[in-house]
Design a protein around this motif. Structure first.
Motif, short mmCIF file in Angstrom:
data_model
loop_
_atom_site.label_atom_id
_atom_site.label_comp_id
_atom_site.label_asym_id
_atom_site.label_seq_id
_atom_site.Cartn_x
_atom_site.Cartn_y
_atom_site.Cartn_z
N GLY A 22 18.44 64.81 50.66
CA GLY A 22 18.22 63.45 50.18
C GLY A 22 18.03 63.37 48.68
N GLN A 28 14.99 65.90 40.58
CA GLN A 28 14.28 65.15 41.62
C GLN A 28 13.95 66.04 42.79
N GLY A 33 8.56 63.34 45.10
CA GLY A 33 8.17 61.99 45.46
C GLY A 33 8.61 60.90 44.52
N ASP A 35 11.58 59.61 43.76
CA ASP A 35 12.58 58.73 44.36
C ASP A 35 11.94 57.84 45.41
N GLN A 36 11.07 58.41 46.21
CA GLN A 36 10.42 57.64 47.27
C GLN A 36 9.49 56.59 46.68
N GLN A 37 8.79 56.93 45.62
CA GLN A 37 7.90 55.96 44.97
C GLN A 37 8.71 54.81 44.38
N GLN A 38 9.85 55.12 43.81
CA GLN A 38 10.71 54.08 43.24
C GLN A 38 11.20 53.15 44.34
N LYS A 39 11.57 53.70 45.50
CA LYS A 39 12.01 52.87 46.62
C LYS A 39 10.89 51.97 47.10
N MET A 40 9.66 52.48 47.14
CA MET A 40 8.52 51.67 47.55
C MET A 40 8.29 50.52 46.57
N LYS A 43 10.95 47.93 47.11
CA LYS A 43 10.70 47.19 48.34
C LYS A 43 9.57 46.18 48.14
#
Length: 138
Positions: A22, A28, A33, A35-40, A43
């Protein structure tokens, strides 16, 4: 096989493994984390935009100004009212745009269900205070 070809094969294999996990680039993959924080965050911003869109559709300008003022004065209550208005709009309980007076009525109905705290002052105890006796001896 030359060193250049071997390096190219390693780079391709590394890119393939990272795409399966992913991560897009190697930095990255090490960090994890970001990328996941940016997605959160995206959202959360999308949810906020959707909420603001719903509120602008169901409230007129004066009612929206009242709600914004409430958010400044009492943020927790303001969030509750926003959530309630969005839920009412999504379930179809609101016919058209709410004006300032309708929002006031809705807020009054909401606060009337909550118990209000009252201060009870017992005047008899205050009248029987012995502090006045201390001044007689002067």
């Amino acid at each position: 096989m030359g060193d250049d070809e071997l390096a190219q094969i390693r780079a391709n294999r590394m890119a393939e493994m990272q795409s399966q996990q992913g991560a897009v680039d190697p930095q990255q993959a090490v960090g994890g984390g970001g990328d996941q924080q940016q997605k959160m965050q995206e959202k959360a911003k999308q949810m906020e935009d959707m909420k603001n869109g719903i509120l602008s559709q169901i409230l007129d300008q004066k009612a929206r100004a009242r709600l914004n003022t409430m958010m400044i004065a009492k943020p927790e209550k303001g969030r509750q009212v926003e959530a309630m208005l969005c839920q009412m709009a999504q379930t179809g309980q609101l016919g058209g745009k709410l004006g300032d007076e309708e929002l006031k009525g809705l807020l009054n109905r909401m606060t009337s269900g909550q118990a209000t705290s009252k201060v009870k002052f017992d005047r008899r105890r205050a009248a029987m205070d012995s502090d006045d006796d201390d001044l007689d001896d002067l």
